[in-house]
Design a protein around this motif. Structure first.
Motif, PDB file in Angstrom:
ATOM      1  N   ILE A 194     -15.953 -22.651 -49.892  1.00  0.00           N
ATOM      2  CA  ILE A 194     -15.812 -22.289 -51.298  1.00  0.00           C
ATOM      3  C   ILE A 194     -15.745 -23.575 -52.101  1.00  0.00           C
ATOM      4  O   ILE A 194     -15.195 -24.582 -51.642  1.00  0.00           O
ATOM      5  CB  ILE A 194     -14.550 -21.414 -51.523  1.00  0.00           C
ATOM      6  N   LYS A 196     -14.433 -26.279 -54.700  1.00  0.00           N
ATOM      7  CA  LYS A 196     -13.088 -26.599 -55.177  1.00  0.00           C
ATOM      8  C   LYS A 196     -12.861 -26.030 -56.575  1.00  0.00           C
ATOM      9  O   LYS A 196     -11.746 -25.628 -56.925  1.00  0.00           O
ATOM     10  CB  LYS A 196     -12.868 -28.107 -55.155  1.00  0.00           C
ATOM     11  N   ASN A 198     -14.083 -23.200 -57.866  1.00  0.00           N
ATOM     12  CA  ASN A 198     -13.731 -21.784 -57.765  1.00  0.00           C
ATOM     13  C   ASN A 198     -12.400 -21.581 -57.067  1.00  0.00           C
ATOM     14  O   ASN A 198     -11.641 -20.661 -57.397  1.00  0.00           O
ATOM     15  CB  ASN A 198     -14.825 -21.021 -57.031  1.00  0.00           C
ATOM     16  N   ASN A 199     -12.097 -22.436 -56.113  1.00  0.00           N
ATOM     17  CA  ASN A 199     -10.857 -22.244 -55.376  1.00  0.00           C
ATOM     18  C   ASN A 199      -9.632 -22.621 -56.193  1.00  0.00           C
ATOM     19  O   ASN A 199      -8.515 -22.220 -55.858  1.00  0.00           O
ATOM     20  CB  ASN A 199     -10.876 -23.042 -54.067  1.00  0.00           C
ATOM     21  N   TYR A 202      -8.611 -19.192 -57.188  1.00  0.00           N
ATOM     22  CA  TYR A 202      -8.161 -18.222 -56.191  1.00  0.00           C
ATOM     23  C   TYR A 202      -7.162 -18.779 -55.178  1.00  0.00           C
ATOM     24  O   TYR A 202      -6.409 -18.025 -54.574  1.00  0.00           O
ATOM     25  CB  TYR A 202      -9.377 -17.667 -55.444  1.00  0.00           C
ATOM     26  N   LEU A 204      -7.575 -19.984 -52.119  1.00  0.00           N
ATOM     27  CA  LEU A 204      -7.788 -19.468 -50.768  1.00  0.00           C
ATOM     28  C   LEU A 204      -7.622 -20.587 -49.740  1.00  0.00           C
ATOM     29  O   LEU A 204      -8.173 -21.665 -49.895  1.00  0.00           O
ATOM     30  CB  LEU A 204      -9.194 -18.875 -50.656  1.00  0.00           C
ATOM     31  N   LYS A 205      -6.873 -20.309 -48.696  1.00  0.00           N
ATOM     32  CA  LYS A 205      -6.674 -21.287 -47.630  1.00  0.00           C
ATOM     33  C   LYS A 205      -7.136 -20.760 -46.271  1.00  0.00           C
ATOM     34  O   LYS A 205      -7.553 -21.519 -45.417  1.00  0.00           O
ATOM     35  CB  LYS A 205      -5.206 -21.704 -47.548  1.00  0.00           C
ATOM     36  N   ASP A 209      -6.586 -14.797 -46.411  1.00  0.00           N
ATOM     37  CA  ASP A 209      -6.517 -14.801 -47.877  1.00  0.00           C
ATOM     38  C   ASP A 209      -7.747 -14.118 -48.466  1.00  0.00           C
ATOM     39  O   ASP A 209      -7.657 -13.408 -49.476  1.00  0.00           O
ATOM     40  CB  ASP A 209      -6.430 -16.235 -48.412  1.00  0.00           C
ATOM     41  N   LEU A 272     -18.189 -17.411 -51.717  1.00  0.00           N
ATOM     42  CA  LEU A 272     -18.004 -17.941 -50.371  1.00  0.00           C
ATOM     43  C   LEU A 272     -19.347 -18.042 -49.669  1.00  0.00           C
ATOM     44  O   LEU A 272     -20.273 -17.289 -49.967  1.00  0.00           O
ATOM     45  CB  LEU A 272     -17.091 -17.008 -49.558  1.00  0.00           C
ATOM     46  N   ASP A 288     -14.227 -26.666 -50.136  1.00  0.00           N
ATOM     47  CA  ASP A 288     -13.089 -26.366 -49.277  1.00  0.00           C
ATOM     48  C   ASP A 288     -13.566 -25.450 -48.161  1.00  0.00           C
ATOM     49  O   ASP A 288     -14.472 -24.630 -48.358  1.00  0.00           O
ATOM     50  CB  ASP A 288     -11.981 -25.649 -50.051  1.00  0.00           C
ATOM     51  N   LEU A 290     -12.157 -22.637 -45.103  1.00  0.00           N
ATOM     52  CA  LEU A 290     -11.028 -21.755 -44.853  1.00  0.00           C
ATOM     53  C   LEU A 290     -10.703 -21.694 -43.367  1.00  0.00           C
ATOM     54  O   LEU A 290     -11.592 -21.726 -42.517  1.00  0.00           O
ATOM     55  CB  LEU A 290     -11.344 -20.356 -45.376  1.00  0.00           C
TER      56      LEU A 290
END
Length: 364
Positions: A194, A196, A198-199, A202, A204-205, A209, A272, A288, A290
């Motif tokens: 994803i 950075k 957009n994250n 949200y 998300l990790k 998530d 994603l 990023d 996940l």
């Protein structure tokens, strides 16, 4: 990328990653991952050498062709005393950047330790390099434990613990005349990426998530994947079930892997995207990744795979390659892959520079 024909044969050439055609230092370089480089920098790059030296050597197992390694390298922290002096060894690899770089590393270490080395890296797909090892047409390469366990050895279910999976592969492959040295922590497996940007919204990790978001706001989760990943049980369908994801069919967009990274990074069409943990574009495109917190995807740890008779004849190979393997991590692979796939460097040069930088070998 093909780790090879990963589970059940997925991905021939791991799509999109820049590959070198025609032997080790290749003549043609096709674009960035995606079939022959879909969506990207690609085209054809005339090789660093217009003429590739060819050598043929006949063994009891058949005809071998490739390019002799002519580098003037000497021992660094490995290869002292030239323990392979007088040996003639052949290295091989599949035809995607990471595996080519790893194959070049083995060859350069053998060369520094005194061997004459024939370079047969960049063979098409996984079967070619695997068969070369099994038949003795090549002596050594880096292979991925998940590929061996599922594709070559025919197991349906991966082993969760990466070391136990390697042990199972090592033990089972004895019957095929193949020897395995201890694995690296380099794990070239699936992940979701994803941007950075957009994250930041949200946070998300983990893939759990994503599952939570898909249940709370299904319309927010758009996923871009390769066609094969969208239908395989070890791909999107299995992942959705394992995590309880609820992704509307209309939110799954199929495209070439090379395009996925760009879409995730620069557009709003994919929140994603299917990605690979060692891909150099993850950092280059500021993405990023996940965590697969339920360990759904198999482990694909790189480990030296050798023709067993070669290791029996030259047991010192284990001592030569173990220091290299211990240095190979997912982060190192991502960095080296970026040099090839993003910066356009030659895999042989990337391998050699890194080995010298690590002190494993030296320029002659």
């Amino acid at each position: 990328m093909d780790r090879g024909l990963a589970p059940g044969g997925r991905r021939g050439v791991r799509s999109g990653r820049r590959v070198v055609r025609g032997g080790a230092r290749g003549v043609v370089r096709a674009g960035v991952r995606g079939g022959a480089g879909a969506g990207a920098r690609g085209g054809v790059r005339a090789g660093l050498a217009a003429v590739v030296l060819l050598a043929t050597a006949v063994s009891g197992c058949g005809l071998k062709s490739g390019s002799p390694m002519v580098d003037d390298v000497v021992p660094g922290s490995v290869g002292q005393g030239l323990p392979l002096k007088g040996a003639s060894l052949t290295v091989t690899s599949k035809n995607f950047s990471e595996n080519i770089v790893l194959g070049q590393m083995i060859g350069l270490i053998f060369k520094a330790a005194g061997a004459e080395v024939l370079d047969r890296t960049n063979l098409p797909g996984s079967v070619s390099s695997r068969e070369a090892i099994v038949k003795g047409d090549a002596d050594a390469m880096y292979e991925y434990t998940g590929t061996a366990w599922i594709t070559y050895l025919g197991n349906a279910k991966p082993i969760e613990d990466p070391y136990k999976q390697w042990e199972a592969v090592r033990d089972a492959d004895v019957r095929n005349g193949v020897a395995w040295l201890p694995p690296s922590t380099l794990n070239n497996t699936y992940t979701l990426a994803i941007s950075k940007k957009n994250n930041a919204k949200y946070g998300l990790k983990t893939m759990s998530d994503v599952a939570k978001l898909s249940r709370e706001d299904p319309g927010a989760v758009t996923v871009c994947v390769e066609n094969e990943f969208a239908s395989r049980e070890d791909g999107l369908p299995g992942m959705e079930r394992a995590y309880g994801m609820r992704i509307p069919a209309g939110n799954v967009r199929k495209m070439d892997a090379g395009i996925i990274y760009t879409q995730v990074s620069k557009s709003d069409s994919c929140l994603l995207g299917e990605a690979f943990t060692t891909d150099g574009r993850i950092k280059a495109m500021d993405l990023d990744t996940l965590v697969d917190d339920r360990r759904f995807f198999p482990n694909y740890n790189a480990a030296p795979e050798l023709h067993a008779k070669t290791l029996a004849k030259y047991p010192v190979i284990a001592r030569l390659l173990d220091p290299l393997t211990r240095k190979l991590t997912t982060g190192v692979a991502r960095e080296l892959n970026a040099k090839v796939d993003v910066e356009g460097q030659d895999p042989h040069d990337v391998a050699k520079d890194w080995l010298i930088g690590q002190g494993l070998i030296k320029e002659g």
